[in-house]
Design an enzyme around this catalytic site. Structure first.
Site, PDB file in Angstrom:
ATOM      1  N   VAL A   1       0.836  -1.205   0.000  1.00 31.81           N
ATOM      2  CA  VAL A   1       0.000   0.000   0.000  1.00 31.81           C
ATOM      3  C   VAL A   1       0.874   1.259   0.000  1.00 31.81           C
ATOM      4  CG1 VAL A   1      -1.698   1.314   1.341  1.00 31.81           C
ATOM      5  CG2 VAL A   1      -2.002  -1.144   1.002  1.00 31.81           C
TER       6      VAL A   1
ATOM      7  N   ALA B   1       2.012   1.693  -3.508  1.00 30.77           N
ATOM      8  CA  ALA B   1       0.909   2.172  -4.348  1.00 30.77           C
ATOM      9  C   ALA B   1       0.631   3.653  -4.113  1.00 30.77           C
ATOM     10  CB  ALA B   1      -0.351   1.349  -4.083  1.00 30.77           C
ATOM     11  N   GLU B   2       0.552   4.064  -2.857  1.00 28.32           N
ATOM     12  CA  GLU B   2       0.261   5.476  -2.578  1.00 28.32           C
ATOM     13  C   GLU B   2       1.409   6.367  -3.025  1.00 28.32           C
ATOM     14  OE1 GLU B   2      -1.567   8.553   0.680  1.00 28.32           O
ATOM     15  OE2 GLU B   2      -1.615   6.401   1.090  1.00 28.32           O
ATOM     16  N   SER B   3       2.632   5.885  -2.894  1.00 25.51           N
ATOM     17  CA  SER B   3       3.792   6.678  -3.322  1.00 25.51           C
ATOM     18  C   SER B   3       3.753   6.938  -4.825  1.00 25.51           C
ATOM     19  CB  SER B   3       5.090   5.962  -2.953  1.00 25.51           C
ATOM     20  OG  SER B   3       5.199   5.834  -1.564  1.00 25.51           O
TER      21      SER B   3
END
Length: 141
Positions: free
Chosen positions: A59, A62-64
């Site tokens: 996660v 993914a957020e990065s």
């Protein structure tokens, strides 16, 4: 202004210094119109106790990549990005090697960006799929 892939990748990697992205060894490796790609090694630094890739590390990857991708669409002197929601489905376990996250834009509004981020292994097998919503805010002076 022309799209300069190498400049974008270099800037994303430069901005990652002294952050969680550096700690997780996330490296931006490709960019194009409407997408951004980063990779992360799978090793004990990102394992959960059973020796598998931790869902939280996926996660974070993914957020990065999704947040950095949103920055491609805004003037960073005037606007900043905030992730406001992320969801993830972890589909396959991974013990070692690398995972690659590809963020592709689903919706590009003035104040909201919606991204799909697919995390795959070296054989292009889907490890996780995430959906990230980013808010575009005025930069505080």
């Amino acid at each position: 202004m022309a799209f300069d892939k190498d400049l974008i990748i270099a800037k994303c990697n430069e901005l990652s210094k002294n952050t969680l992205m550096q700690t997780l060894e996330i490296e931006f490796i490709d960019a194009g119109e409407g997408f951004l790609v980063a990779k992360m090694p799978v090793n004990p630094n990102v394992h959960q106790p059973m020796g598998l890739l931790h869902g939280g590390a996926s996660v974070a990857l993914a957020e990065s990549v999704g947040s950095a991708a949103s920055m491609l669409f805004v003037n960073s002197h005037e606007r900043e990005i905030r992730g406001i929601e992320i969801s993830a489905n972890h589909l396959k376990a991974k013990r070692d090697g690398f995972v690659t996250a590809t963020a592709r834009i689903i919706h590009k509004g003035r104040s909201i960006h919606l991204w799909e981020i697919k995390i795959t292994d070296e054989a292009d097998q889907l490890i996780s799929i995430c959906k990230l919503t980013n808010m575009v805010l005025p930069r505080k002076k």
